[in-house]
Write an enzyme that holds these catalytic residues in place. Structure first.
Site, PDB file in Angstrom:
ATOM      1  N   ARG A 157       2.645   7.408   6.469  1.00  0.00           N
ATOM      2  CA  ARG A 157       1.393   5.779   6.302  1.00  0.00           C
ATOM      3  C   ARG A 157       2.371   5.125   6.327  1.00  0.00           C
ATOM      4  O   ARG A 157       2.589   3.804   5.370  1.00  0.00           O
ATOM      5  CB  ARG A 157       0.029   5.979   5.286  1.00  0.00           C
ATOM      6  CG  ARG A 157      -0.964   6.912   6.014  1.00  0.00           C
ATOM      7  CD  ARG A 157      -2.010   5.950   7.065  1.00  0.00           C
ATOM      8  NE  ARG A 157      -2.471   7.233   7.289  1.00  0.00           N
ATOM      9  CZ  ARG A 157      -2.195   8.627   7.693  1.00  0.00           C
ATOM     10  NH1 ARG A 157      -1.340   8.752   7.911  1.00  0.00           N
ATOM     11  NH2 ARG A 157      -3.442   8.704   7.718  1.00  0.00           N
ATOM     12  N   SER A 225     -10.154   4.551   5.015  1.00  0.00           N
ATOM     13  CA  SER A 225      -8.874   4.919   3.690  1.00  0.00           C
ATOM     14  C   SER A 225      -9.191   3.322   3.276  1.00  0.00           C
ATOM     15  O   SER A 225      -7.915   2.719   3.831  1.00  0.00           O
ATOM     16  CB  SER A 225      -8.527   5.905   4.320  1.00  0.00           C
ATOM     17  OG  SER A 225      -8.712   6.617   4.701  1.00  0.00           O
ATOM     18  N   GLU A 321      -3.709   1.409   0.926  1.00  0.00           N
ATOM     19  CA  GLU A 321      -3.765   1.808   2.396  1.00  0.00           C
ATOM     20  C   GLU A 321      -3.662   0.073   2.860  1.00  0.00           C
ATOM     21  O   GLU A 321      -2.837   0.228   4.330  1.00  0.00           O
ATOM     22  CB  GLU A 321      -3.990   2.479   3.314  1.00  0.00           C
ATOM     23  CG  GLU A 321      -3.221   3.360   4.247  1.00  0.00           C
ATOM     24  CD  GLU A 321      -4.755   4.503   5.345  1.00  0.00           C
ATOM     25  OE1 GLU A 321      -4.434   6.034   4.535  1.00  0.00           O
ATOM     26  OE2 GLU A 321      -5.013   3.926   6.567  1.00  0.00           O
TER      27      GLU A 321
HETATM   28  C1  LIG Z   1     -13.354   3.195  10.493  1.00  0.00           C
HETATM   29  C2  LIG Z   1     -11.453   3.748  10.639  1.00  0.00           C
HETATM   30  C3  LIG Z   1     -11.441   4.293  10.164  1.00  0.00           C
HETATM   31  C4  LIG Z   1      -9.792   4.261   9.818  1.00  0.00           C
HETATM   32  N1  LIG Z   1      -9.554   5.784  10.364  1.00  0.00           N
HETATM   33  C5  LIG Z   1      -7.760   5.842  10.166  1.00  0.00           C
HETATM   34  C6  LIG Z   1      -7.632   7.307  10.256  1.00  0.00           C
HETATM   35  O1  LIG Z   1      -7.669   8.160  11.125  1.00  0.00           O
HETATM   36  N2  LIG Z   1      -6.003   7.312  10.877  1.00  0.00           N
HETATM   37  C7  LIG Z   1      -5.484   6.172  10.400  1.00  0.00           C
HETATM   38  O2  LIG Z   1      -4.368   6.118   9.956  1.00  0.00           O
HETATM   39  N3  LIG Z   1      -5.862   5.048  10.315  1.00  0.00           N
HETATM   40  C8  LIG Z   1      -7.162   4.704  10.442  1.00  0.00           C
HETATM   41  N4  LIG Z   1      -7.905   3.469  10.220  1.00  0.00           N
HETATM   42  C9  LIG Z   1      -6.833   2.318  10.026  1.00  0.00           C
HETATM   43  C10 LIG Z   1      -6.655   1.499  11.183  1.00  0.00           C
HETATM   44  O3  LIG Z   1      -7.613   1.747  12.226  1.00  0.00           O
HETATM   45  C11 LIG Z   1      -5.222   1.773  11.960  1.00  0.00           C
HETATM   46  O4  LIG Z   1      -4.313   1.351  10.349  1.00  0.00           O
HETATM   47  C12 LIG Z   1      -4.982   0.648  12.732  1.00  0.00           C
HETATM   48  O5  LIG Z   1      -3.245   1.298  13.162  1.00  0.00           O
HETATM   49  C13 LIG Z   1      -4.703  -0.485  12.077  1.00  0.00           C
HETATM   50  O6  LIG Z   1      -4.660  -1.325  13.847  1.00  0.00           O
HETATM   51  P1  LIG Z   1      -4.658  -2.536  13.734  1.00  0.00           P
HETATM   52  O7  LIG Z   1      -4.270  -3.231  15.192  1.00  0.00           O
HETATM   53  O8  LIG Z   1      -6.472  -3.379  13.133  1.00  0.00           O
HETATM   54  O9  LIG Z   1      -4.504  -3.595  12.721  1.00  0.00           O
HETATM   55  P2  LIG Z   1      -4.577  -4.294  11.823  1.00  0.00           P
HETATM   56  O10 LIG Z   1      -5.426  -4.489  10.573  1.00  0.00           O
HETATM   57  O11 LIG Z   1      -4.628  -6.041  12.790  1.00  0.00           O
HETATM   58  O12 LIG Z   1      -2.428  -5.095  10.977  1.00  0.00           O
HETATM   59  C14 LIG Z   1      -2.340  -3.907  10.407  1.00  0.00           C
HETATM   60  C15 LIG Z   1      -1.144  -4.322   9.895  1.00  0.00           C
HETATM   61  O13 LIG Z   1      -0.388  -4.425  11.172  1.00  0.00           O
HETATM   62  C16 LIG Z   1       0.343  -5.490  11.184  1.00  0.00           C
HETATM   63  N5  LIG Z   1       0.871  -4.908  12.828  1.00  0.00           N
HETATM   64  C17 LIG Z   1      -0.633  -5.584  13.845  1.00  0.00           C
HETATM   65  N6  LIG Z   1      -0.447  -5.714  14.493  1.00  0.00           N
HETATM   66  C18 LIG Z   1       1.173  -5.957  14.941  1.00  0.00           C
HETATM   67  C19 LIG Z   1       2.038  -5.173  15.556  1.00  0.00           C
HETATM   68  N7  LIG Z   1       1.832  -5.507  17.512  1.00  0.00           N
HETATM   69  N8  LIG Z   1       3.477  -5.509  15.457  1.00  0.00           N
HETATM   70  C20 LIG Z   1       3.885  -5.770  14.015  1.00  0.00           C
HETATM   71  N9  LIG Z   1       3.122  -5.515  13.628  1.00  0.00           N
HETATM   72  C21 LIG Z   1       2.179  -5.592  13.542  1.00  0.00           C
HETATM   73  C22 LIG Z   1      -0.401  -6.752   9.972  1.00  0.00           C
HETATM   74  O14 LIG Z   1       0.456  -7.934  10.716  1.00  0.00           O
HETATM   75  C23 LIG Z   1      -0.920  -5.457   9.268  1.00  0.00           C
HETATM   76  O15 LIG Z   1       0.495  -5.454   8.087  1.00  0.00           O
HETATM   77  C24 LIG Z   1      -9.125   2.923  10.200  1.00  0.00           C
HETATM   78  C25 LIG Z   1      -9.866   2.007   9.937  1.00  0.00           C
HETATM   79  C26 LIG Z   1     -10.894   2.109  10.125  1.00  0.00           C
HETATM   80  C27 LIG Z   1     -11.510   0.997  10.135  1.00  0.00           C
END
Ligand SMILES: Cc1cc2nc3c(=O)[nH]c(=O)nc-3n(C[C@H](O)[C@H](O)[C@H](O)COP(=O)(O)OP(=O)(O)OC[C@H]3O[C@@H](n4cnc5c(N)ncnc54)[C@H](O)[C@@H]3O)c2cc1C
Length: 333
Positions: A157, A225, A321
């Site tokens: 992570r 998580s 996380e």
């Molecule tokens: C129901 C649920 C289940 C999940 N299951 C998992 C799992 O199984 N495994 C897992 O690893 N994660 C899981 N997650 C967490 C999440 O899905 C991941 O972390 C995902 O990659 C976040 O993507 P996002 O676009 O929504 O990021 P955001 O929440 O919008 O951003 C997350 C971080 O990344 C940065 N960021 C976003 N886009 C960019 C970019 N283009 N360039 C630089 N920085 C950027 C943001 O500034 C922030 O710091 C889960 C979440 C939920 C709600």
């Protein structure tokens, strides 16, 4: 480029759905547009790993760069993807075109651009396994840079993008999928699939398990998580195992062991525990939820209480996380 004016509701822009507002937001559809921005902003993908604990006063930049391009060599499928593509749609597109590898990562919410940031992982696979390089806008040097996989410094992570506190805005991710594919079925319930299960069968099973185990953010707002699984030394682990012979663990290397944060929280009887409107999920203790009317203060109070109880009882430190945001910056527990 689309600029929204003031007072944007953040409720539908993050999966925890807290009722806060952002001062301004800009949507970016090409890497070049990043050079035209004033520097002081926060990058948002689909908000599935982000919780806004109050109104956000800095400009938000949403990365909506699209496009999926597939080329092939004799041994690999090489795929270049815009950071604004939706992760699960990308996984589905790959498998529909018979490009295998990402099936275990199906249904993870969020954007392709956020996937390398915390090196998303599930069911025995981390996205770093298939990443070849990452293109990003360097906000310090004001130029586009390409990171090789080694330069991404991926960990559990973790990556250089997470550690550099927003310096790099990911615009494009390049993947390489070997044509000789092998299923990864070592994780829990996937082990029940036949050894010759197809990638599409694995994807369907991952979706089934996830839907059964994890709350859908559309029904019960959450950010997946909430805490990372803590990594401790073998000595600390031996001491814990004497007290709790049934404690689940995964070897990290010869000296370190990873614990299941959800098990620690569950063992303390905290499922269903609530601070104001923020609640430890009844079925999965690692997930904190918005039970309907949570405030940012409720979420922070709940997270800190869980963290303190685990520390007191097991001597183990839980780290968030999720990305908790205050008015301008990350908030630490
Ligand atoms: C129901 C649920 C289940 C999940 N299951 C998992 C799992 O199984 N495994 C897992 O690893 N994660 C899981 N997650 C967490 C999440 O899905 C991941 O972390 C995902 O990659 C976040 O993507 P996002 O676009 O929504 O990021 P955001 O929440 O919008 O951003 C997350 C971080 O990344 C940065 N960021 C976003 N886009 C960019 C970019 N283009 N360039 C630089 N920085 C950027 C943001 O500034 C922030 O710091 C889960 C979440 C939920 C709600």
């Amino acid at each position: 480029m689309t600029t929204h004016s003031s007072n944007i509701s953040l409720k539908s822009l993050h999966t925890f759905q807290l009722p806060y507002k952002a001062a301004t937001m800009v949507a970016i559809t090409s890497a070049e547009q990043l050079s035209q921005l004033e520097d002081d902003y926060w990058v948002l993908g689909e908000g599935s790993n982000t919780i806004f604990t109050t109104d956000f006063i800095k400009p938000l930049v949403r990365i909506l760069i699209r496009g999926i391009e597939i080329t092939e060599t004799s041994d690999t499928y090489d795929v270049s993807v815009g950071a604004g593509e939706n992760w699960h749609r990308f996984v589905t597109t790959m498998l529909d075109q018979d490009v295998k590898g990402l099936e275990n990562l199906a249904l993870i919410p969020g954007s392709v651009g956020a996937a390398p940031v915390q090196n998303i992982g599930a069911y025995g696979i981390e996205v770093s396994r298939y990443i070849k390089s990452v293109d990003a806008w360097d906000r310090h040097e004001c130029k586009l840079v390409t990171f090789t996989k080694a330069q991404c410094a991926f960990g559990y992570r973790d990556s250089i993008f997470k550690r550099s506190q927003g310096r790099f805005v990911i615009t494009q991710v390049q993947f390489s999928f070997p044509k000789t594919w092998q299923a990864t079925l070592s994780y829990g319930a996937l082990a029940e699939l036949p050894a010759d299960a197809s990638a599409q069968q694995i994807k369907a099973e991952v979706i089934r398990i996830r839907n059964a185990k994890l709350p859908n953010p559309n029904d019960i707002p959450n950010a997946g998580s909430f805490f990372k699984n803590p990594v401790i030394s073998l000595e600390e682990f031996s001491a814990l195992q004497e007290r709790y012979p049934e404690i689940p663990s995964f070897a990290v290397d010869a000296t370190q062991v990873k614990l299941a944060a959800g098990w620690l929280i569950d063992r303390l009887g905290l499922k269903g525990f609530q601070c104001g409107g923020a609640r430890v999920h009844d079925k999965q203790a690692l997930v904190l939820t918005n039970a309907g009317s949570a405030t940012g203060a409720d979420v922070l109070a709940l997270a800190r209480t869980v963290q303190e109880r685990v520390q007191e009882h097991f001597g183990v430190t839980l780290e968030a996380e999720v990305r908790l945001l205050g008015a301008e910056e990350l908030v630490h527990l």
